[in-house]
Design a protein around this motif. Structure first.
Motif, short mmCIF file in Angstrom:
data_model
loop_
_atom_site.label_atom_id
_atom_site.label_comp_id
_atom_site.label_asym_id
_atom_site.label_seq_id
_atom_site.Cartn_x
_atom_site.Cartn_y
_atom_site.Cartn_z
N PHE A 1 41.26 2.06 66.59
CA PHE A 1 39.84 1.78 66.36
C PHE A 1 39.12 1.59 67.69
O PHE A 1 38.04 2.13 67.90
CB PHE A 1 39.70 0.53 65.48
CG PHE A 1 38.28 0.23 65.10
CD1 PHE A 1 37.57 1.10 64.29
CD2 PHE A 1 37.66 -0.93 65.54
CE1 PHE A 1 36.26 0.83 63.91
CE2 PHE A 1 36.36 -1.21 65.17
CZ PHE A 1 35.66 -0.34 64.36
N THR A 2 39.74 0.86 68.59
CA THR A 2 39.14 0.62 69.91
C THR A 2 38.97 1.94 70.65
O THR A 2 37.90 2.23 71.19
CB THR A 2 40.02 -0.34 70.73
OG1 THR A 2 40.11 -1.58 70.02
CG2 THR A 2 39.44 -0.58 72.11
N TYR B 1 36.51 -9.36 65.32
CA TYR B 1 37.06 -8.01 65.42
C TYR B 1 37.96 -7.71 64.23
O TYR B 1 37.90 -6.63 63.66
CB TYR B 1 37.83 -7.86 66.74
CG TYR B 1 38.20 -6.44 67.06
CD1 TYR B 1 37.31 -5.63 67.75
CD2 TYR B 1 39.42 -5.90 66.69
CE1 TYR B 1 37.63 -4.32 68.06
CE2 TYR B 1 39.74 -4.60 66.99
CZ TYR B 1 38.84 -3.80 67.67
OH TYR B 1 39.15 -2.51 67.96
N THR B 2 38.77 -8.68 63.85
CA THR B 2 39.64 -8.54 62.68
C THR B 2 38.80 -8.29 61.43
O THR B 2 39.14 -7.45 60.60
CB THR B 2 40.48 -9.82 62.47
OG1 THR B 2 41.10 -10.17 63.71
CG2 THR B 2 41.53 -9.64 61.41
N LEU C 1 37.32 -4.65 61.62
CA LEU C 1 38.37 -3.65 61.42
C LEU C 1 38.91 -3.69 60.00
O LEU C 1 39.17 -2.63 59.40
CB LEU C 1 39.49 -3.85 62.44
CG LEU C 1 40.67 -2.88 62.34
CD1 LEU C 1 40.20 -1.43 62.48
CD2 LEU C 1 41.71 -3.21 63.39
N SER D 1 44.80 1.22 63.41
CA SER D 1 45.27 0.04 64.13
C SER D 1 44.14 -0.44 65.04
O SER D 1 43.15 0.27 65.26
CB SER D 1 46.50 0.40 64.98
OG SER D 1 46.10 1.27 66.05
N LYS D 2 44.31 -1.64 65.61
CA LYS D 2 43.31 -2.13 66.56
C LYS D 2 43.16 -1.17 67.73
O LYS D 2 42.06 -0.88 68.17
CB LYS D 2 43.70 -3.52 67.08
CG LYS D 2 43.42 -4.63 66.11
CD LYS D 2 43.70 -5.98 66.76
CE LYS D 2 43.35 -7.11 65.81
NZ LYS D 2 43.51 -8.42 66.41
N ALA D 3 44.28 -0.67 68.21
CA ALA D 3 44.25 0.24 69.35
C ALA D 3 43.52 1.54 69.00
O ALA D 3 42.70 2.03 69.79
CB ALA D 3 45.67 0.54 69.83
N ASN E 1 38.86 -0.53 57.49
CA ASN E 1 40.09 -0.05 56.86
C ASN E 1 40.03 -0.13 55.35
O ASN E 1 40.57 0.74 54.66
CB ASN E 1 41.31 -0.81 57.41
CG ASN E 1 41.72 -0.27 58.76
OD1 ASN E 1 41.49 0.90 59.08
ND2 ASN E 1 42.32 -1.11 59.58
N GLN F 1 43.75 -13.99 66.80
CA GLN F 1 44.37 -13.12 65.79
C GLN F 1 43.56 -12.89 64.52
O GLN F 1 43.85 -11.98 63.77
CB GLN F 1 45.74 -13.69 65.40
CG GLN F 1 46.72 -13.75 66.54
CD GLN F 1 47.04 -12.38 67.11
OE1 GLN F 1 47.20 -11.42 66.37
NE2 GLN F 1 47.12 -12.28 68.43
N HIS F 2 42.59 -13.74 64.24
CA HIS F 2 41.81 -13.61 63.00
C HIS F 2 40.37 -13.96 63.33
O HIS F 2 39.92 -15.08 63.13
CB HIS F 2 42.38 -14.54 61.91
CG HIS F 2 41.88 -14.22 60.54
ND1 HIS F 2 42.33 -13.15 59.81
CD2 HIS F 2 40.96 -14.84 59.77
CE1 HIS F 2 41.73 -13.12 58.64
NE2 HIS F 2 40.87 -14.14 58.59
#
Length: 139
Positions: free
Chosen positions: A103-104, A79-80, A83, A99-101, A87, A75-76
């Motif tokens: 950005f991916t 990638y976090t 991103l 969101s992660k989705a 952001n 969760q951290h």
């Protein structure tokens, strides 16, 4: 890369130093990323952002959120980190956070799909008796 492990993610400054985050905190690496997939995030005409990029990245990397004890594999993580920086820059320019989705889908999948196809072709050619000859120039 064989497609079976997690990828590591980082953000570069203007000199190519990669800022990346793991269980030991933020690292700044001038080498070791030679076989990475590069994904441009800033358009060349955004010169004012490019002028601030290094300072923004350095300040961001020093925040408490990126201390080693805050790292959590799912969760951290790296990638976090990437991103959150993207952001932060987007919000500073009045744009909505991704969101992660999102950005991916918008940034990572197109490049990783292209790289995957290239690697698959390279692996197939490596296991065959193939000789590649450049085409003769057309007159």
């Amino acid at each position: 890369y064989d497609g079976h492990g997690d990828l590591h993610v980082g953000i570069t400054d203007s000199r190519g130093v990669v800022y990346n985050y793991d269980q030991e905190g933020v690292h700044r690496a001038g080498s070791g990323w030679e076989q990475c997939i590069s994904i441009p995030l800033v358009q060349p005409d955004m010169w004012e952002l490019l002028q601030q990029w290094d300072n923004l990245l350095e300040e961001f990397s020093l925040e408490e959120a990126w201390l080693p004890h805050r790292y959590e594999e799912q969760q951290h993580n790296c990638y976090t980190f990437a991103l959150a920086f993207v952001n932060r820059v987007r919000q500073g320019r009045g744009r909505a956070a991704l969101s992660k989705a999102e950005f991916t889908e918008r940034f990572l999948l197109p490049r990783t799909t292209e790289a995957s196809r290239y690697l698959a072709l390279q692996q197939q050619l490596a296991h065959r008796d193939v000789y590649i000859v450049p085409l003769a120039e057309q007159e």
